[in-house]
Structure formats: structure tokens, C-alpha cells
Scaffold this motif. Structure first.
Motif, PDB file in Angstrom:
ATOM      1  N   PRO A  88     -64.922  15.671  60.942  1.00 40.90           N
ATOM      2  CA  PRO A  88     -64.801  17.048  60.445  1.00 40.90           C
ATOM      3  C   PRO A  88     -65.791  17.379  59.338  1.00 40.90           C
ATOM      4  CG  PRO A  88     -62.642  16.034  60.656  1.00 40.90           C
ATOM      5  CD  PRO A  88     -63.636  14.944  60.830  1.00 40.90           C
ATOM      6  N   VAL A  89     -66.034  16.412  58.423  1.00 42.29           N
ATOM      7  CA  VAL A  89     -66.977  16.677  57.333  1.00 42.29           C
ATOM      8  C   VAL A  89     -68.377  16.926  57.884  1.00 42.29           C
ATOM      9  CG1 VAL A  89     -68.123  15.652  55.330  1.00 42.29           C
ATOM     10  CG2 VAL A  89     -65.649  15.434  55.588  1.00 42.29           C
ATOM     11  N   VAL A  90     -68.809  16.094  58.817  1.00 43.93           N
ATOM     12  CA  VAL A  90     -70.137  16.262  59.411  1.00 43.93           C
ATOM     13  C   VAL A  90     -70.233  17.587  60.155  1.00 43.93           C
ATOM     14  CG1 VAL A  90     -71.701  15.374  61.184  1.00 43.93           C
ATOM     15  CG2 VAL A  90     -70.622  13.794  59.564  1.00 43.93           C
ATOM     16  N   TRP A  91     -69.197  17.913  60.924  1.00 39.78           N
ATOM     17  CA  TRP A  91     -69.227  19.164  61.699  1.00 39.78           C
ATOM     18  C   TRP A  91     -69.204  20.381  60.779  1.00 39.78           C
ATOM     19  CZ3 TRP A  91     -65.201  22.888  62.358  1.00 39.78           C
ATOM     20  CH2 TRP A  91     -65.507  23.896  63.284  1.00 39.78           C
ATOM     21  N   LEU A  92     -68.359  20.350  59.756  1.00 40.83           N
ATOM     22  CA  LEU A  92     -68.271  21.483  58.832  1.00 40.83           C
ATOM     23  C   LEU A  92     -69.574  21.665  58.055  1.00 40.83           C
ATOM     24  CD1 LEU A  92     -64.651  20.923  57.465  1.00 40.83           C
ATOM     25  CD2 LEU A  92     -65.412  22.799  58.942  1.00 40.83           C
ATOM     26  N   MET A  93     -70.182  20.569  57.641  1.00 38.97           N
ATOM     27  CA  MET A  93     -71.436  20.671  56.888  1.00 38.97           C
ATOM     28  C   MET A  93     -72.566  21.113  57.787  1.00 38.97           C
ATOM     29  SD  MET A  93     -72.251  20.307  53.740  1.00 38.97           S
ATOM     30  CE  MET A  93     -73.809  20.664  52.910  1.00 38.97           C
ATOM     31  N   SER A  94     -72.588  20.663  59.026  1.00 40.84           N
ATOM     32  CA  SER A  94     -73.662  21.023  59.950  1.00 40.84           C
ATOM     33  C   SER A  94     -73.600  22.494  60.342  1.00 40.84           C
ATOM     34  CB  SER A  94     -73.590  20.152  61.206  1.00 40.84           C
ATOM     35  OG  SER A  94     -73.725  18.787  60.878  1.00 40.84           O
ATOM     36  N   THR A  95     -72.411  23.061  60.318  1.00 43.32           N
ATOM     37  CA  THR A  95     -72.244  24.475  60.718  1.00 43.32           C
ATOM     38  C   THR A  95     -72.094  25.398  59.517  1.00 43.32           C
ATOM     39  OG1 THR A  95     -69.851  24.089  60.951  1.00 43.32           O
ATOM     40  CG2 THR A  95     -71.210  23.860  62.935  1.00 43.32           C
ATOM     41  N   ASP A  96     -72.462  24.899  58.324  1.00 43.99           N
ATOM     42  CA  ASP A  96     -72.413  25.708  57.087  1.00 43.99           C
ATOM     43  C   ASP A  96     -71.015  26.242  56.795  1.00 43.99           C
ATOM     44  OD1 ASP A  96     -75.134  25.325  56.716  1.00 43.99           O
ATOM     45  OD2 ASP A  96     -75.672  27.106  57.873  1.00 43.99           O
ATOM     46  N   ARG A  97     -69.979  25.434  57.081  1.00 45.57           N
ATOM     47  CA  ARG A  97     -68.610  25.866  56.815  1.00 45.57           C
ATOM     48  C   ARG A  97     -67.942  25.059  55.707  1.00 45.57           C
ATOM     49  NH1 ARG A  97     -66.086  26.698  62.937  1.00 45.57           N
ATOM     50  NH2 ARG A  97     -67.839  27.897  63.777  1.00 45.57           N
ATOM     51  N   LEU A  98     -68.612  24.064  55.187  1.00 47.98           N
ATOM     52  CA  LEU A  98     -67.988  23.200  54.189  1.00 47.98           C
ATOM     53  C   LEU A  98     -68.071  23.786  52.785  1.00 47.98           C
ATOM     54  CD1 LEU A  98     -66.571  20.478  53.727  1.00 47.98           C
ATOM     55  CD2 LEU A  98     -68.835  19.485  53.281  1.00 47.98           C
ATOM     56  N   LEU A  99     -69.257  24.260  52.409  1.00 50.12           N
ATOM     57  CA  LEU A  99     -69.454  24.784  51.059  1.00 50.12           C
ATOM     58  C   LEU A  99     -69.011  26.236  50.966  1.00 50.12           C
ATOM     59  CD1 LEU A  99     -72.963  23.267  50.198  1.00 50.12           C
ATOM     60  CD2 LEU A  99     -70.687  22.361  49.678  1.00 50.12           C
ATOM     61  N   ASN A 100     -68.525  26.588  49.806  1.00 45.27           N
ATOM     62  CA  ASN A 100     -68.101  27.959  49.523  1.00 45.27           C
ATOM     63  C   ASN A 100     -69.319  28.885  49.505  1.00 45.27           C
ATOM     64  OD1 ASN A 100     -66.891  30.287  48.647  1.00 45.27           O
ATOM     65  ND2 ASN A 100     -66.318  29.488  46.629  1.00 45.27           N
ATOM     66  N   PRO A 101     -69.344  29.947  50.318  1.00 44.86           N
ATOM     67  CA  PRO A 101     -70.501  30.864  50.303  1.00 44.86           C
ATOM     68  C   PRO A 101     -70.793  31.422  48.920  1.00 44.86           C
ATOM     69  CG  PRO A 101     -69.079  31.322  52.183  1.00 44.86           C
ATOM     70  CD  PRO A 101     -68.360  30.325  51.328  1.00 44.86           C
ATOM     71  N   ASP A 102     -69.766  31.685  48.116  1.00 43.05           N
ATOM     72  CA  ASP A 102     -69.983  32.189  46.756  1.00 43.05           C
ATOM     73  C   ASP A 102     -70.649  31.132  45.883  1.00 43.05           C
ATOM     74  OD1 ASP A 102     -68.820  34.586  47.465  1.00 43.05           O
ATOM     75  OD2 ASP A 102     -66.814  33.987  46.809  1.00 43.05           O
ATOM     76  N   PHE A 103     -70.319  29.875  46.138  1.00 43.09           N
ATOM     77  CA  PHE A 103     -70.948  28.786  45.400  1.00 43.09           C
ATOM     78  C   PHE A 103     -72.431  28.692  45.751  1.00 43.09           C
ATOM     79  CE2 PHE A 103     -72.364  24.335  45.505  1.00 43.09           C
ATOM     80  CZ  PHE A 103     -72.229  23.990  44.165  1.00 43.09           C
ATOM     81  N   VAL A 104     -72.741  28.818  47.037  1.00 46.15           N
ATOM     82  CA  VAL A 104     -74.141  28.777  47.471  1.00 46.15           C
ATOM     83  C   VAL A 104     -74.918  29.938  46.875  1.00 46.15           C
ATOM     84  CG1 VAL A 104     -75.676  28.875  49.463  1.00 46.15           C
ATOM     85  CG2 VAL A 104     -73.538  27.566  49.601  1.00 46.15           C
ATOM     86  N   ALA A 105     -74.280  31.130  46.865  1.00 49.48           N
ATOM     87  CA  ALA A 105     -74.963  32.309  46.332  1.00 49.48           C
ATOM     88  C   ALA A 105     -75.137  32.229  44.819  1.00 49.48           C
ATOM     89  CB  ALA A 105     -74.172  33.561  46.697  1.00 49.48           C
ATOM     90  N   ARG A 106     -74.271  31.441  44.157  1.00 48.13           N
ATOM     91  CA  ARG A 106     -74.328  31.334  42.694  1.00 48.13           C
ATOM     92  C   ARG A 106     -75.608  30.650  42.241  1.00 48.13           C
ATOM     93  NH1 ARG A 106     -74.974  30.959  38.166  1.00 48.13           N
ATOM     94  NH2 ARG A 106     -73.516  30.781  36.401  1.00 48.13           N
ATOM     95  N   PHE A 107     -76.149  29.748  43.055  1.00 54.94           N
ATOM     96  CA  PHE A 107     -77.368  29.017  42.699  1.00 54.94           C
ATOM     97  C   PHE A 107     -78.505  29.465  43.622  1.00 54.94           C
ATOM     98  CE2 PHE A 107     -73.766  26.419  41.455  1.00 54.94           C
ATOM     99  CZ  PHE A 107     -74.085  26.075  40.148  1.00 54.94           C
ATOM    100  N   GLU A 108     -79.443  30.174  43.067  1.00 49.49           N
ATOM    101  CA  GLU A 108     -80.525  30.767  43.863  1.00 49.49           C
ATOM    102  C   GLU A 108     -81.367  29.713  44.575  1.00 49.49           C
ATOM    103  OE1 GLU A 108     -82.875  33.230  41.399  1.00 49.49           O
ATOM    104  OE2 GLU A 108     -81.245  34.650  40.929  1.00 49.49           O
ATOM    105  N   TRP A 109     -81.534  28.543  43.957  1.00 45.23           N
ATOM    106  CA  TRP A 109     -82.395  27.528  44.558  1.00 45.23           C
ATOM    107  C   TRP A 109     -81.839  27.010  45.879  1.00 45.23           C
ATOM    108  CZ3 TRP A 109     -80.572  22.611  45.370  1.00 45.23           C
ATOM    109  CH2 TRP A 109     -79.393  22.263  44.682  1.00 45.23           C
TER     110      TRP A 109
END
Length: 316
Positions: free
Chosen positions: A257-278
Motif C-alpha cells: 500500500p505504501v508503494v502504491w499510494l506514493m506512486s500514485t501521489d496519494r500518500l502525501l497531503n496535497p496541502d503539505f506539498v503546496a506548502r513547500f514550493e521546492w
């Protein structure tokens, strides 16, 4: 016979069935008289002989228990080993598992880390006490009702092959359980206190909150089961093929599940990703996803292969 014998008979008979008292009284009085007469025939004083005879007969309660065929132990030898094995098995993982779950619920419900730990420890102690009480009560009832357990008879075929070298040490197991418990605690805690500051109040979860609908509870359940596996490993003292298979199943149940969720961009919080521009620049997010996927796969394969190697080494 004097009132001393009468007092002894009364103390004995009060603990035997009413229907048998008259017969036991006649038998016991005759036995006492014969024993006293045997001593007085040798020249001993009757009063001293009577006192010595009654002293040798012992506590009237114990004598009454022998007459009534009543057990004076809570768990006798017939049931003791089964009681001990079941009690050790349940206490080895049930209190800890329930304590961890209760602590997580307390922390996820808005409590502090300390409150969660305290509630988990208190609950684990209460569960251990309840298990010890009810298991002992059940076996005490079985003992007194002579209920057969239907356990297989012991035979020499059950003897171990020889001294077994312990592969699993208490230090290794304790370290693994502590790590797993902290990891389990972090999954709900990061939703409330992730240590990632936001522009407003509160903190920003690293993992996608939408995963609480299924995947995060599933991963927590897998980690709790892994704690049970660690306990089972320590109790066995070495790797066995069933433990190797269970370890591989739990590793895959977590890694896939971890590999599948990370590969499909479902593991990390979208707000967390947007919080860091890099993270949104170039291939940075894909690079992190690749590192997480590759790292998860390597760690999983390493753990599975290591368990197989240790089992084969134990069999050599």
C-alpha cells in the motif's frame, strides 16, 4: 475421651456433608481412641497421649477436606499447566495491544502524548488484571467440577530435539516494539501535531487526511500485528517457517500500500506539498517518491531475506 476430642470432632465435622457426619464421627472417634490406647498401653499419660494424637492428625479443616474429597488449592496439578500456558499466552500480547490502541485513540481524540501514554498503560494493567482473574476463575470452576479439558496426553514424542540456541534476544524485541509503538503513535499524532507550521493556527499533516477512510487504520492494524509477531518470535526464541511466512505477509501488507499510494501521489497531503514550493519544482516530488518507493522495497526485501537466512542458519 475428653472435651478436647469432642472439640476436634466438632471442628472437623462442620466442614463435611451433613449426610456423612455421623459415619465420619464414629470412624474418627474410634481411630482417636485406638491411637490413644496404643500410647497409654506403653505407660504414657492419657491426657498427653490424647493431645499428641490430635496434633498428629493435624488441622481439622485439612482432615475434613480429605474426608469430603475437597481440593484445598485454587488450581491443582491436573489443570495447572494448561492454566499457566493460556495465561502466559494471553498476557504476552493482549494487554499491550489494547493499551497501544487505547493510547492512540486518546491521543487522536485531542489528548496530549503524555495523556495517551498514561491512558494506554493504565488500560493495559486493567486488562492484565481482568485476564488473570477470569482465566483463573474459569479454571478453578473446571477444577472443582472435574470437567475434562480433552487435552492430548503427553508422550516422549513431544520432547525437544535438544538445546535450542536463542536467536531472538529480549533487547532486539524490545527495540523493535518501541520503534513500532512510536511509529503507530505518530500516524494519528501527525494529523494533530505534525510539527510542520502553517500560515494560520495549528499544524499541517504530512500524510493525506483522506487516508483515514481506510489506509491509515489498515496500516496501523498491520503494525499492531507486527508487534504481536515480535512477541511470538521472542517466545519461540528462534525463527520458524510459520514465523518467516507471517513476517513476509506483514511486510508485504505494509509495503505494497505504501508503494502504491506514493506512486500514485496519494500518500502525501496535497496541502503539505503546496506548502513547500521546492516540491513542485521540476522533478523534485517524483524524486522523493522514487526514493520512498525504492527505500520501502529494499527494506522489505532485506527483512524477508534476513528472516529466511536466519531460519536456514538455525536449521543447519
Amino acid at each position: 475421651m475428653t472435651t478436647l476430642t469432642d472439640r476436634y470432632l466438632a471442628a472437623t465435622l462442620r466442614s463435611v456433608p451433613v449426610a456423612r457426619r455421623e459415619g465420619i464421627a464414629t470412624e474418627l472417634r474410634a481411630s482417636i481412641e485406638d491411637m490413644v490406647e496404643g500410647r497409654t498401653a506403653g505407660g504414657q499419660d492419657a491426657t498427653a497421649a490424647e493431645r499428641e494424637v490430635l496434633t498428629e492428625l493435624g488441622d481439622p479443616g485439612q482432615l475434613a477436606a480429605r474426608y469430603a474429597d475437597r481440593r484445598l488449592q485454587l488450581i491443582g496439578p491436573t489443570y495447572y499447566l494448561a492454566w499457566e500456558r493460556l495465561l502466559k499466552l494471553l498476557l504476552s500480547f493482549v494487554p499491550a495491544t489494547v493499551g497501544v490502541l487505547v493510547g492512540l485513540v486518546e491521543a487522536a481524540d485531542g489528548g496530549t502524548v503524555g495523556e495517551g501514554i498514561g491512558e494506554g498503560i493504565a488500560t493495559a494493567i486493567q486488562v492484565a488484571i481482568q485476564i488473570a482473574f477470569w482465566v483463573t476463575l474459569v479454571f478453578a470452576i473446571l477444577e472443582r467440577t472435574n470437567t475434562p479439558l480433552g487435552l492430548p496426553r503427553w508422550s516422549v514424542d513431544q520432547l525437544p530435539e535438544g538445546p535450542v540456541h536463542r536467536q531472538i534476544t529480549l533487547t532486539d524485541v524490545a527495540a523493535s516494539i518501541v520503534f513500532l509503538a512510536l511509529f503507530i503513535a505518530y500516524l494519528p499524532m501527525q494529523h494533530f501535531r505534525s510539527f510542520v507550521p502553517t500560515d494560520g493556527d495549528g499544524n499541517l499533516p504530512i500524510l493525506d487526511p483522506a487516508l483515514w477512510s481506510f489506509w491509515l487504520p489498515f496500516l496501523i492494524a498491520v503494525l499492531v500485528a507486527t508487534i504481536g509477531l515480535e512477541i511470538a518470535k521472542y517466545r519461540t526464541g528462534r525463527w520458524t517457517w510459520p514465523l518467516v511466512a507471517l513476517n513476509a505477509a506483514l511486510d508485504l501488507a505494509f509495503a505494497v500500500p505504501v508503494v502504491w499510494l506514493m506512486s500514485t501521489d496519494r500518500l502525501l497531503n496535497p496541502d503539505f506539498v503546496a506548502r513547500f514550493e521546492w516540491l513542485g519544482e521540476g522533478e523534485n516530488l517524483n524524486t522523493i517518491a522514487t526514493v520512498v518507493v525504492v527505500g520501502t522495497v529494499l527494506v522489505t526485501l532485506w527483512d524477508i531475506v534476513e528472516s529466511v537466512v536466519k531460519k536456514r542458519r538455525n536449521s543447519a
